[in-house]
Design an enzyme around this catalytic site. Structure first.
Site, PDB file in Angstrom:
ATOM      1  N   GLU A 276     -17.324 -85.053  -4.129  1.00 55.53           N
ATOM      2  CA  GLU A 276     -17.397 -83.583  -4.252  1.00 55.53           C
ATOM      3  C   GLU A 276     -17.511 -83.177  -5.720  1.00 55.53           C
ATOM      4  O   GLU A 276     -18.230 -82.241  -6.060  1.00 55.53           O
ATOM      5  CB  GLU A 276     -16.177 -82.919  -3.601  1.00 55.53           C
ATOM      6  CG  GLU A 276     -16.074 -83.134  -2.101  1.00 55.53           C
ATOM      7  CD  GLU A 276     -17.357 -82.808  -1.349  1.00 55.53           C
ATOM      8  OE1 GLU A 276     -17.992 -81.785  -1.644  1.00 55.53           O
ATOM      9  OE2 GLU A 276     -17.743 -83.600  -0.467  1.00 55.53           O
ATOM     10  N   TRP A 279     -21.037 -83.561  -6.465  1.00 51.80           N
ATOM     11  CA  TRP A 279     -21.852 -82.423  -5.996  1.00 51.80           C
ATOM     12  C   TRP A 279     -21.790 -81.289  -7.018  1.00 51.80           C
ATOM     13  O   TRP A 279     -22.768 -80.604  -7.273  1.00 51.80           O
ATOM     14  CB  TRP A 279     -21.352 -81.904  -4.636  1.00 51.80           C
ATOM     15  CG  TRP A 279     -21.960 -82.619  -3.471  1.00 51.80           C
ATOM     16  CD1 TRP A 279     -21.368 -83.576  -2.711  1.00 51.80           C
ATOM     17  CD2 TRP A 279     -23.287 -82.436  -2.928  1.00 51.80           C
ATOM     18  NE1 TRP A 279     -22.245 -84.000  -1.729  1.00 51.80           N
ATOM     19  CE2 TRP A 279     -23.419 -83.319  -1.840  1.00 51.80           C
ATOM     20  CE3 TRP A 279     -24.365 -81.616  -3.258  1.00 51.80           C
ATOM     21  CZ2 TRP A 279     -24.585 -83.405  -1.072  1.00 51.80           C
ATOM     22  CZ3 TRP A 279     -25.532 -81.701  -2.495  1.00 51.80           C
ATOM     23  CH2 TRP A 279     -25.636 -82.583  -1.423  1.00 51.80           C
ATOM     24  N   TRP A 308     -37.522 -62.893   6.355  1.00 54.30           N
ATOM     25  CA  TRP A 308     -36.094 -62.547   6.430  1.00 54.30           C
ATOM     26  C   TRP A 308     -35.915 -61.144   6.987  1.00 54.30           C
ATOM     27  O   TRP A 308     -36.747 -60.261   6.747  1.00 54.30           O
ATOM     28  CB  TRP A 308     -35.443 -62.608   5.038  1.00 54.30           C
ATOM     29  CG  TRP A 308     -35.448 -63.964   4.397  1.00 54.30           C
ATOM     30  CD1 TRP A 308     -36.119 -64.329   3.271  1.00 54.30           C
ATOM     31  CD2 TRP A 308     -34.738 -65.135   4.828  1.00 54.30           C
ATOM     32  NE1 TRP A 308     -35.882 -65.651   2.974  1.00 54.30           N
ATOM     33  CE2 TRP A 308     -35.036 -66.176   3.910  1.00 54.30           C
ATOM     34  CE3 TRP A 308     -33.888 -65.423   5.895  1.00 54.30           C
ATOM     35  CZ2 TRP A 308     -34.517 -67.466   4.023  1.00 54.30           C
ATOM     36  CZ3 TRP A 308     -33.366 -66.708   6.006  1.00 54.30           C
ATOM     37  CH2 TRP A 308     -33.680 -67.709   5.085  1.00 54.30           C
ATOM     38  N   ASN A 343     -14.376 -74.733   2.461  1.00 52.51           N
ATOM     39  CA  ASN A 343     -15.766 -75.206   2.374  1.00 52.51           C
ATOM     40  C   ASN A 343     -16.461 -75.263   3.732  1.00 52.51           C
ATOM     41  O   ASN A 343     -17.616 -74.864   3.869  1.00 52.51           O
ATOM     42  CB  ASN A 343     -15.811 -76.583   1.708  1.00 52.51           C
ATOM     43  CG  ASN A 343     -17.236 -77.091   1.582  1.00 52.51           C
ATOM     44  OD1 ASN A 343     -18.067 -76.447   0.959  1.00 52.51           O
ATOM     45  ND2 ASN A 343     -17.537 -78.219   2.206  1.00 52.51           N
ATOM     46  N   TRP A 361     -30.788 -65.198   2.353  1.00 52.34           N
ATOM     47  CA  TRP A 361     -29.641 -65.897   1.760  1.00 52.34           C
ATOM     48  C   TRP A 361     -29.175 -65.222   0.471  1.00 52.34           C
ATOM     49  O   TRP A 361     -28.011 -65.311   0.091  1.00 52.34           O
ATOM     50  CB  TRP A 361     -29.978 -67.374   1.494  1.00 52.34           C
ATOM     51  CG  TRP A 361     -31.182 -67.606   0.612  1.00 52.34           C
ATOM     52  CD1 TRP A 361     -32.482 -67.696   1.020  1.00 52.34           C
ATOM     53  CD2 TRP A 361     -31.208 -67.758  -0.815  1.00 52.34           C
ATOM     54  NE1 TRP A 361     -33.312 -67.899  -0.058  1.00 52.34           N
ATOM     55  CE2 TRP A 361     -32.564 -67.949  -1.203  1.00 52.34           C
ATOM     56  CE3 TRP A 361     -30.233 -67.768  -1.806  1.00 52.34           C
ATOM     57  CZ2 TRP A 361     -32.958 -68.135  -2.533  1.00 52.34           C
ATOM     58  CZ3 TRP A 361     -30.613 -67.954  -3.132  1.00 52.34           C
ATOM     59  CH2 TRP A 361     -31.964 -68.128  -3.483  1.00 52.34           C
ATOM     60  N   TRP A 384     -25.602 -71.968  -0.847  1.00 57.10           N
ATOM     61  CA  TRP A 384     -26.395 -71.020  -0.052  1.00 57.10           C
ATOM     62  C   TRP A 384     -27.759 -71.587   0.277  1.00 57.10           C
ATOM     63  O   TRP A 384     -28.241 -71.475   1.407  1.00 57.10           O
ATOM     64  CB  TRP A 384     -26.507 -69.665  -0.762  1.00 57.10           C
ATOM     65  CG  TRP A 384     -25.327 -68.825  -0.390  1.00 57.10           C
ATOM     66  CD1 TRP A 384     -24.160 -68.690  -1.082  1.00 57.10           C
ATOM     67  CD2 TRP A 384     -25.162 -68.088   0.831  1.00 57.10           C
ATOM     68  NE1 TRP A 384     -23.281 -67.908  -0.373  1.00 57.10           N
ATOM     69  CE2 TRP A 384     -23.868 -67.520   0.800  1.00 57.10           C
ATOM     70  CE3 TRP A 384     -25.963 -67.857   1.936  1.00 57.10           C
ATOM     71  CZ2 TRP A 384     -23.376 -66.734   1.845  1.00 57.10           C
ATOM     72  CZ3 TRP A 384     -25.477 -67.070   2.984  1.00 57.10           C
ATOM     73  CH2 TRP A 384     -24.202 -66.520   2.928  1.00 57.10           C
TER      74      TRP A 384
HETATM   75  C1  LIG Z   1     -22.335 -71.250   0.786  1.00 53.23           C
HETATM   76  C2  LIG Z   1     -21.433 -71.968  -0.196  1.00 53.23           C
HETATM   77  C3  LIG Z   1     -21.040 -71.324  -1.368  1.00 53.23           C
HETATM   78  C4  LIG Z   1     -20.214 -71.981  -2.298  1.00 53.23           C
HETATM   79  N1  LIG Z   1     -19.856 -71.326  -3.452  1.00 53.23           N
HETATM   80  C5  LIG Z   1     -19.093 -71.968  -4.376  1.00 53.23           C
HETATM   81  C6  LIG Z   1     -18.738 -71.324  -5.590  1.00 53.23           C
HETATM   82  O1  LIG Z   1     -19.155 -70.195  -5.885  1.00 53.23           O
HETATM   83  N2  LIG Z   1     -17.925 -71.990  -6.460  1.00 53.23           N
HETATM   84  C7  LIG Z   1     -17.470 -73.263  -6.189  1.00 53.23           C
HETATM   85  O2  LIG Z   1     -16.727 -73.827  -7.012  1.00 53.23           O
HETATM   86  N3  LIG Z   1     -17.819 -73.898  -5.061  1.00 53.23           N
HETATM   87  C8  LIG Z   1     -18.599 -73.295  -4.137  1.00 53.23           C
HETATM   88  N4  LIG Z   1     -18.926 -73.940  -2.976  1.00 53.23           N
HETATM   89  C9  LIG Z   1     -18.489 -75.345  -2.788  1.00 53.23           C
HETATM   90  C10 LIG Z   1     -17.135 -75.534  -2.082  1.00 53.23           C
HETATM   91  O3  LIG Z   1     -17.083 -74.761  -0.920  1.00 53.23           O
HETATM   92  C11 LIG Z   1     -15.933 -75.191  -2.965  1.00 53.23           C
HETATM   93  O4  LIG Z   1     -16.063 -75.820  -4.218  1.00 53.23           O
HETATM   94  C12 LIG Z   1     -14.632 -75.684  -2.325  1.00 53.23           C
HETATM   95  O5  LIG Z   1     -14.443 -75.049  -1.079  1.00 53.23           O
HETATM   96  C13 LIG Z   1     -13.470 -75.380  -3.248  1.00 53.23           C
HETATM   97  O6  LIG Z   1     -12.256 -75.765  -2.676  1.00 53.23           O
HETATM   98  P1  LIG Z   1     -11.375 -76.925  -3.304  1.00 53.23           P
HETATM   99  O7  LIG Z   1     -11.176 -76.695  -4.752  1.00 53.23           O
HETATM  100  O8  LIG Z   1     -10.159 -77.051  -2.469  1.00 53.23           O
HETATM  101  O9  LIG Z   1     -12.358 -78.150  -3.116  1.00 53.23           O
HETATM  102  P2  LIG Z   1     -12.127 -79.729  -3.030  1.00 53.23           P
HETATM  103  O10 LIG Z   1     -12.622 -80.163  -1.703  1.00 53.23           O
HETATM  104  O11 LIG Z   1     -10.778 -80.129  -3.419  1.00 53.23           O
HETATM  105  O12 LIG Z   1     -13.190 -80.278  -4.098  1.00 53.23           O
HETATM  106  C14 LIG Z   1     -12.858 -80.469  -5.481  1.00 53.23           C
HETATM  107  C15 LIG Z   1     -13.820 -79.724  -6.354  1.00 53.23           C
HETATM  108  O13 LIG Z   1     -15.132 -80.239  -6.208  1.00 53.23           O
HETATM  109  C16 LIG Z   1     -16.078 -79.181  -6.328  1.00 53.23           C
HETATM  110  N5  LIG Z   1     -16.820 -79.072  -5.073  1.00 53.23           N
HETATM  111  C17 LIG Z   1     -16.376 -79.354  -3.836  1.00 53.23           C
HETATM  112  N6  LIG Z   1     -17.361 -79.188  -2.936  1.00 53.23           N
HETATM  113  C18 LIG Z   1     -18.438 -78.781  -3.621  1.00 53.23           C
HETATM  114  C19 LIG Z   1     -19.770 -78.445  -3.250  1.00 53.23           C
HETATM  115  N7  LIG Z   1     -20.194 -78.514  -1.986  1.00 53.23           N
HETATM  116  N8  LIG Z   1     -20.620 -78.042  -4.217  1.00 53.23           N
HETATM  117  C20 LIG Z   1     -20.230 -77.991  -5.514  1.00 53.23           C
HETATM  118  N9  LIG Z   1     -18.980 -78.301  -5.924  1.00 53.23           N
HETATM  119  C21 LIG Z   1     -18.100 -78.695  -4.986  1.00 53.23           C
HETATM  120  C22 LIG Z   1     -15.296 -77.912  -6.593  1.00 53.23           C
HETATM  121  O14 LIG Z   1     -15.251 -77.687  -7.979  1.00 53.23           O
HETATM  122  C23 LIG Z   1     -13.932 -78.246  -6.030  1.00 53.23           C
HETATM  123  O15 LIG Z   1     -12.887 -77.516  -6.617  1.00 53.23           O
HETATM  124  C24 LIG Z   1     -19.767 -73.305  -2.030  1.00 53.23           C
HETATM  125  C25 LIG Z   1     -20.170 -73.938  -0.847  1.00 53.23           C
HETATM  126  C26 LIG Z   1     -20.992 -73.278   0.062  1.00 53.23           C
HETATM  127  C27 LIG Z   1     -21.389 -73.987   1.321  1.00 53.23           C
END
Ligand SMILES: Cc1cc2nc3c(=O)[nH]c(=O)nc-3n(C[C@H](O)[C@H](O)[C@H](O)COP(=O)(O)OP(=O)(O)OC[C@H]3O[C@@H](n4cnc5c(N)ncnc54)[C@H](O)[C@@H]3O)c2cc1C
Length: 470
Positions: A276, A279, A308, A343, A361, A384
């Site tokens: 993650e 990512w 859209w 997420n 979107w 998105w």
């Molecule tokens: C439509 C959509 C919009 C999103 N918008 C954002 C946003 O604006 N800001 C954001 O930080 N994340 C975003 N995410 C990614 C992800 O949902 C969040 O990072 C995550 O839910 C944060 O929770 P956590 O810190 O407990 O994550 P954890 O699961 O603990 O992950 C650790 C860290 O990894 C990074 N991470 C995790 N998943 C992703 C991912 N898919 N893409 C990029 N980084 C990731 C984040 O920095 C996160 O804090 C988005 C995902 C989707 C599907």
């Protein structure tokens, strides 16, 4: 001569490249933070996010004070006025060197280029650092020297490079005391409403971020399974802290590596979590390599032609968590109430908007930014465009999540749904995961819950047709 450290989204004293190097070079250091409220509005930065930044700025100012580094706060409307302000501050405090950590978004990048030019014209030496992600954007490229647009091959190269960039820098030692007073951090900013911030959920400060990281690592082995269940605290809840730079991605990686005996692969949970973090790096890499994605264009140019829908009422129902689909409504209400969404639900709600409702979107992306405490252009845009099947390595357009199957899989007993949609308390859990049973249960228990904003099958068919027509 003194050095000026310009803080942006790196509100910490530990493992902060710019601060660390400024302190190595100078005995006298001044800190600066610039408020740009008009620009933040233009970027759709959420009230919750700006409030979180301010609270963290307060903590940073205290931490810097212990190091004899006063934090100066300046304000201007937009990035266009920032270079002048930064140079003036450096001159005012006799700083011959300016240090900052790079930001990669188009506007930020342009602002920094002008700052560098203006500072150099005033004989101020500028040094900037890659600090926001683990492996800097241009360090990973294809054999042809291009940017990767698919995650798996990117990840393979990332795995071979990450350890080279994993070193965590220590907190600097105190500098010489100087006769400059720190500014007080304001409680409010015109144009932003902090009355609904959730400081109870998002406590500021590096100590809090580190505490969260430690607590998470204690349960990291369960991450690969627990991360998809929104009723559990299965994820780290670190995203607001990573976004504001209250903790660095290197600190996160180091904690996971330590758990994995220094290896990227090891425990399933830790390996998945590192994925993650990858990512996070990847979406920044994509934003740098393909800047059109941050200018409201889809990565896949062909998808510009999708017809859209711009249906205001349907969009409003989605925003307010009134679609009639329990898991979608629960997700949207979590966002509206806490500034954060799990997420799994970000994927479910984004796919529902872009596929079942066939709404652009970009409307959803904007709404998320306006609400999220962790709103980040690269990750939000990436998420998105993934959900809308317009992005790099995105979900195939025909793989449309069924909200009922999603809730059956990830919220089987309806704990999460019922917490966010308390009006569904009387509905048996099994009925939450089935369109017909839900309608019957609402009738039977006389529950006042919104009607389906779209028929599931009809919405799905409409989306498939729209994508097939490209
Ligand atoms: C439509 C959509 C919009 C999103 N918008 C954002 C946003 O604006 N800001 C954001 O930080 N994340 C975003 N995410 C990614 C992800 O949902 C969040 O990072 C995550 O839910 C944060 O929770 P956590 O810190 O407990 O994550 P954890 O699961 O603990 O992950 C650790 C860290 O990894 C990074 N991470 C995790 N998943 C992703 C991912 N898919 N893409 C990029 N980084 C990731 C984040 O920095 C996160 O804090 C988005 C995902 C989707 C599907």
């Amino acid at each position: 001569m003194s050095s000026l450290v310009w803080f942006r989204r790196d509100l910490r004293v530990h493992d902060n490249s710019a601060l660390y190097h400024a302190c190595k070079e100078s005995d006298e250091v001044v800190g600066l933070f610039v408020f740009t409220p008009e620009q933040w509005k233009q970027h759709d930065d959420a009230d919750a996010k700006i409030s979180f930044w301010i609270e963290n700025l307060r903590c940073l100012s205290d931490e810097l004070d212990d190091l004899n580094i006063p934090l100066i706060i300046r304000s201007c409307d937009s990035f266009a006025e920032t270079p002048k302000l930064v140079v003036e501050t450096a001159e005012e405090h006799n700083c011959s060197k300016l240090f900052f950590n790079r930001e990669y978004e188009v506007n930020e990048h342009h602002r920094d280029a002008v700052v560098i030019e203006s500072a150099q014209a005033s004989d101020i030496e500028v040094t900037s650092y890659h600090d926001r992600i683990i492996v800097p954007p241009r360090e990973i490229e294809t054999k042809e020297g291009k940017f990767y647009s698919v995650f798996t091959p990117y990840r393979k190269v990332w795995d071979t490079k990450a350890l080279d960039f994993a070193k965590v820098l220590r907190k600097p030692t105190a500098r010489n005391s100087i006769d400059v007073k720190a500014d007080s951090v304001p409680d409010s900013i015109a144009g932003f409403d902090f009355s609904n911030d959730r400081a109870d959920l998002w406590k500021p400060g590096e100590a809090e971020a580190k505490k969260r990281l430690k607590k998470f690592v204690d349960r990291i082995d369960d991450y690969d399974e627990a991360r998809d269940v929104p009723s559990q605290t299965g994820t780290s809840l670190l995203s607001p802290y990573l976004n504001a730079g209250v903790i660095s991605p290197r600190q996160c990686l180091a904690a996971a590596l330590k758990h994995n005996d220094g290896n990227i692969t090891g425990s399933e949970g830790a390996t998945t979590w590192i994925s993650e973090l990858t990512w996070r790096d990847f979406y920044t890499h994509v934003m740098v390599g393909f800047p059109r994605v941050s200018r409201h264009h889809p990565f896949k140019k062909k998808t510009e032609g999708i017809p859209w829908r711009y249906a205001e009422d349907d969009f409003q129902a989605w925003c307010e968590g009134r679609t009639g689909y329990p898991i979608v409504d629960a997700g949207m209400r979590q966002l509206n109430q806490t500034g954060w969404m799990h997420n799994r639900l970000r994927m479910v709600t984004a796919m529902f908007l872009t596929k079942n409702l066939l709404i652009d979107w970009r409307w959803g992306e904007k709404y998320f930014m306006q609400k999220l405490v962790d709103g980040d252009l690269a990750a939000n845009n990436g998420g998105w465009q993934w959900s809308a099947s317009t992005g790099t390595d995105s979900v195939p357009y025909f793989r449309i999540f069924n909200p009922f199957s999603q809730s059956k899989r990830f919220d089987v007993d309806g704990t999460f749904i019922k917490k966010l949609c308390p009006e569904l308390e009387a509905v048996p859990s099994s009925a939450l995961h089935d369109q017909k049973k839900l309608a019957a249960a609402l009738e039977k228990h006389d529950v006042d819950y919104p009607a389906f904003v779209v028929d599931y099958k009809a919405g799905r068919e409409r989306a498939l047709e729209a994508f097939k027509s490209l």
